[in-house]
Design an enzyme around this catalytic site. Structure first.
Site, PDB file in Angstrom:
ATOM      1  N   LYS A 156       0.833  -1.187   0.000  1.00 41.70           N
ATOM      2  CA  LYS A 156       0.000   0.000   0.000  1.00 41.70           C
ATOM      3  C   LYS A 156       0.876   1.248   0.000  1.00 41.70           C
ATOM      4  O   LYS A 156       2.030   1.132   0.395  1.00 41.70           O
ATOM      5  CB  LYS A 156      -0.916  -0.007   1.224  1.00 41.70           C
ATOM      6  CG  LYS A 156      -0.118  -0.191   2.534  1.00 41.70           C
ATOM      7  CD  LYS A 156      -0.747   0.473   3.680  1.00 41.70           C
ATOM      8  CE  LYS A 156      -0.464   1.927   3.740  1.00 41.70           C
ATOM      9  NZ  LYS A 156       0.820   2.300   4.364  1.00 41.70           N
ATOM     10  N   HIS A 186      -0.064  -4.808   6.791  1.00 42.62           N
ATOM     11  CA  HIS A 186       0.660  -5.541   7.834  1.00 42.62           C
ATOM     12  C   HIS A 186      -0.069  -5.527   9.178  1.00 42.62           C
ATOM     13  O   HIS A 186       0.212  -6.364  10.029  1.00 42.62           O
ATOM     14  CB  HIS A 186       2.105  -5.034   7.974  1.00 42.62           C
ATOM     15  CG  HIS A 186       2.272  -3.712   8.642  1.00 42.62           C
ATOM     16  ND1 HIS A 186       2.090  -2.518   7.994  1.00 42.62           N
ATOM     17  CD2 HIS A 186       2.601  -3.380   9.923  1.00 42.62           C
ATOM     18  CE1 HIS A 186       2.305  -1.532   8.839  1.00 42.62           C
ATOM     19  NE2 HIS A 186       2.622  -2.016  10.008  1.00 42.62           N
ATOM     20  N   LYS A 190      -0.730  -8.699  12.742  1.00 44.52           N
ATOM     21  CA  LYS A 190      -0.381  -8.510  14.153  1.00 44.52           C
ATOM     22  C   LYS A 190      -1.138  -9.524  15.014  1.00 44.52           C
ATOM     23  O   LYS A 190      -2.328  -9.770  14.806  1.00 44.52           O
ATOM     24  CB  LYS A 190      -0.667  -7.067  14.595  1.00 44.52           C
ATOM     25  CG  LYS A 190       0.209  -6.074  13.794  1.00 44.52           C
ATOM     26  CD  LYS A 190       0.315  -4.714  14.410  1.00 44.52           C
ATOM     27  CE  LYS A 190       1.074  -3.780  13.484  1.00 44.52           C
ATOM     28  NZ  LYS A 190       2.179  -3.074  14.075  1.00 44.52           N
ATOM     29  N   ASP A 243      -2.512   6.968   3.874  1.00 42.98           N
ATOM     30  CA  ASP A 243      -1.432   6.138   4.397  1.00 42.98           C
ATOM     31  C   ASP A 243      -1.922   5.169   5.474  1.00 42.98           C
ATOM     32  O   ASP A 243      -1.405   4.058   5.600  1.00 42.98           O
ATOM     33  CB  ASP A 243      -0.342   7.062   4.968  1.00 42.98           C
ATOM     34  CG  ASP A 243       0.926   6.324   5.356  1.00 42.98           C
ATOM     35  OD1 ASP A 243       1.356   5.448   4.589  1.00 42.98           O
ATOM     36  OD2 ASP A 243       1.500   6.635   6.428  1.00 42.98           O
ATOM     37  N   HIS A 248      -5.109   0.432   7.069  1.00 43.33           N
ATOM     38  CA  HIS A 248      -4.987  -0.167   8.407  1.00 43.33           C
ATOM     39  C   HIS A 248      -6.231   0.061   9.281  1.00 43.33           C
ATOM     40  O   HIS A 248      -6.772  -0.879   9.864  1.00 43.33           O
ATOM     41  CB  HIS A 248      -3.780   0.408   9.151  1.00 43.33           C
ATOM     42  CG  HIS A 248      -2.475   0.261   8.421  1.00 43.33           C
ATOM     43  ND1 HIS A 248      -2.168  -0.832   7.650  1.00 43.33           N
ATOM     44  CD2 HIS A 248      -1.379   1.072   8.359  1.00 43.33           C
ATOM     45  CE1 HIS A 248      -0.949  -0.686   7.148  1.00 43.33           C
ATOM     46  NE2 HIS A 248      -0.449   0.460   7.553  1.00 43.33           N
TER      47      HIS A 248
HETATM   48  C1  BG6 Z   1       2.827   2.107   7.348  1.00 46.19           C
HETATM   49  C2  BG6 Z   1       2.757   3.580   7.059  1.00 46.19           C
HETATM   50  O1  BG6 Z   1       1.888   1.400   6.601  1.00 46.19           O
HETATM   51  O2  BG6 Z   1       2.584   1.883   8.728  1.00 46.19           O
HETATM   52  C3  BG6 Z   1       3.720   4.350   7.927  1.00 46.19           C
HETATM   53  O3  BG6 Z   1       3.052   3.811   5.689  1.00 46.19           O
HETATM   54  C4  BG6 Z   1       3.537   4.002   9.380  1.00 46.19           C
HETATM   55  O4  BG6 Z   1       3.571   5.757   7.731  1.00 46.19           O
HETATM   56  C5  BG6 Z   1       3.523   2.500   9.583  1.00 46.19           C
HETATM   57  O5  BG6 Z   1       4.596   4.586  10.102  1.00 46.19           O
HETATM   58  C6  BG6 Z   1       3.155   2.133  11.006  1.00 46.19           C
HETATM   59  O6  BG6 Z   1       3.313   0.761  11.189  1.00 46.19           O
HETATM   60  P1  BG6 Z   1       3.599   0.166  12.635  1.00 46.19           P
HETATM   61  O7  BG6 Z   1       3.457  -1.299  12.480  1.00 46.19           O
HETATM   62  O8  BG6 Z   1       4.985   0.603  13.002  1.00 46.19           O
HETATM   63  O9  BG6 Z   1       2.573   0.782  13.536  1.00 46.19           O
END
Ligand code: BG6
Length: 498
Positions: A156, A186, A190, A243, A248
């Protein structure tokens, strides 16, 4: 140089032989997330002994120079993971290849390497700028690498709006069928997110309460302490809605709100998530100002040190209107959730790093017991994804001693202490192993992605034409005051303000 275990060496359970072809191998994502995740899988013995990592980048590096870069930039961050000996074995799996997406030579060489091992699963991971996706797919088709043993992972954001994302999806679909396409989010990898499903659907206890009659509100927060870091060029013009929210946050919302799937099969789960995305009440342009808060961090502090505002970060236009914070009051128009607010919030440079889902249940109808905090029940299920994974049920219990007063207590539903020696599998590690094993369940289907874009579209369009810039907030705080006001209008407060 390459992994060269004897033919016939035993493979770990269900982990097939593979070639992991990593486009963008010198980039930030590869160095910070993907290679460490593959290393963890290697160190845990989860990878097939003959699994290879073909690291592709446009930089004219020799293989040794690439490995030296990994020694310098990836290995130090792995301290505490596994011994240096495991690292040596890991880098033996890697081969660096210089590949220019617009030139044939690199793809011809790649095809030769990959075709030398006809039985291996081939994973193409596109950790590159999205504008290269189509060219890369065309090249892979040209050299005959899009057959059934191939899988493609798309990072993404896929496009910057519904039309551009669909244009990429349509192009990719010309070369790969939907069951070969792994759209990664991702957050779905988790552990706590999966445990949320287990807690919901593995017990009878919660399901009867998991509805509008008993749930007063739901909050989903992903707060980061970091700023835009070295990703200014990428981030500016993208912003937090594209983003973080489009993917997410909406995926987490689906996991909370979906109906029980009929099985754990990949499409049964994805069908239910899609229904939620379709049931999200559209936010009309005239309602954006009331239901959505956008902010941008200003000069402030992080970890006790002064930090610059977003517009002074490297790679950011000084008059940038890109949002680094979003809070939304969403609603789901179905029988289970009608009238229950779902508050979504994400931001960079916030007070602390926390990602959590909070299900607030209703108060008891009548307060029988005295309570020092004046709360009538305080039943909450708090699923914390970061910084430490946990699932806690909060309730009130009797204060010991000669009193009738209640005190807050909590139950740990993650039971981390029950399995202290079980190794935690990181989100990327879990998802990369799923791709290699051909498990699509934790990846986003095309129709889900379309629907998520459709829902954020009016917000993006309204902002684009709005004369009002994002609201500034001091770095190191919980965002603009308007974010608290979004909830206080409903008589609610964010979890940390309670
Ligand atoms: C990513 C974003 O998908 O997720 C980033 O592009 C962000 O901007 C990140 O920092 C956060 O992931 P996590 O797992 O560290 O919370």
């Amino acid at each position: 140089m390459m992994a060269s275990l004897p033919a016939g060496a035993p493979a770990p359970d269900s982990a097939p032989e593979f070639d992991f072809v990593l486009f963008g191998a010198t980039g930030d994502l590869a160095r910070r997330k993907l290679l460490p995740a593959l290393f963890d899988a290697h160190a845990a013995g989860s990878l097939h002994p003959r699994g290879r990592i073909l690291a592709l980048g446009s930089q004219p590096l020799t293989h040794d120079a690439y490995l030296a870069m990994l020694d310098e930039e990836v290995l130090p961050a792995l301290s505490g993971h596994a011994a240096a000996a495991a690292w040596q074995g890991f880098v033996e799996r890697i081969l660096y290849l210089q590949v220019d997406a617009n030139a044939n030579a690199g793809f011809d060489a790649l095809a030769e390497l990959v075709n030398a091992r006809a039985a291996a699963v081939v994973v193409f991971y596109l950790a590159t700028a999205p504008h290269l996706f189509v060219t890369v797919c065309e090249q892979l088709a040209r050299v005959g690498l899009t057959g059934q043993r191939s899988r493609i992972v798309l990072e993404k954001p896929l496009g910057h709006d519904l039309a551009s994302s669909e244009a990429i999806n349509a192009e990719v679909a010309r070369h790969f069928s939907e069951d070969q396409i792994y759209r990664i989010d991702h957050y779905l990898g988790k552990e706590s997110v999966q445990n949320l499903m287990a807690v919901r659907f593995g017990n009878v206890l919660f399901e009867p309460l998991w509805r509008r009659e008993w749930v007063r509100q739901v909050q989903i927060t992903i707060a980061e302490e970091l700023g835009v870091e070295r990703r200014g060029n990428f981030y500016d013009g993208i912003g937090a809605l594209r983003d973080m929210v489009q993917n997410h946050l909406l995926q987490l919302l689906c996991m909370v709100a979906m109906e029980p799937p009929t099985s754990l099969s990949e499409d049964a789960i994805r069908d239910e998530k899609l229904k939620i995305l379709k049931a999200l009440r559209p936010i009309r342009p005239e309602d954006v100002a009331e239901k959505v808060v956008r902010g941008q961090y200003a000069r402030g502090a992080a970890g006790g040190d002064p930090v610059p505002g977003y517009a002074s970060e490297p790679g950011i236009a000084p008059d940038s209107r890109t949002e680094t914070f979003v809070a939304i009051r969403a609603e789901i128009a179905n029988w289970r959730w009608a009238g229950v607010p779902f508050y979504l919030r994400t931001g960079k440079r916030m007070q602390s790093r926390v990602a959590e889902i909070v299900i607030h249940f209703h108060d008891v109808p009548y307060p029988l017991f005295p309570h020092p905090l004046g709360v009538m029940s305080g039943n909450r299920l708090v699923i914390t994804l970061q910084p430490q994974e946990s699932i806690r049920l909060y309730f009130l219990t009797k204060q010991p001693g000669d009193t009738q007063a209640l005190i807050p207590a909590s139950l740990d539903l993650q039971l981390t202490s029950a399995a202290p020696r079980v190794r935690r599998v990181g989100a990327y590690e879990r998802l990369l192993l799923d791709v290699i094993r051909g498990r699509l369940g934790l990846f986003v289907r095309r129709d889900e992605q379309v629907q998520a874009w459709r829902w954020v579209a009016p917000i993006l369009q309204t902002w684009e034409h709005s004369p009002t810039p994002p609201k500034p907030y001091t770095a190191g705080t919980w965002g603009p005051a308007a974010s608290s006001a979004l909830l206080s209008r409903d008589g609610m407060a964010w979890h940390e303000e309670m």
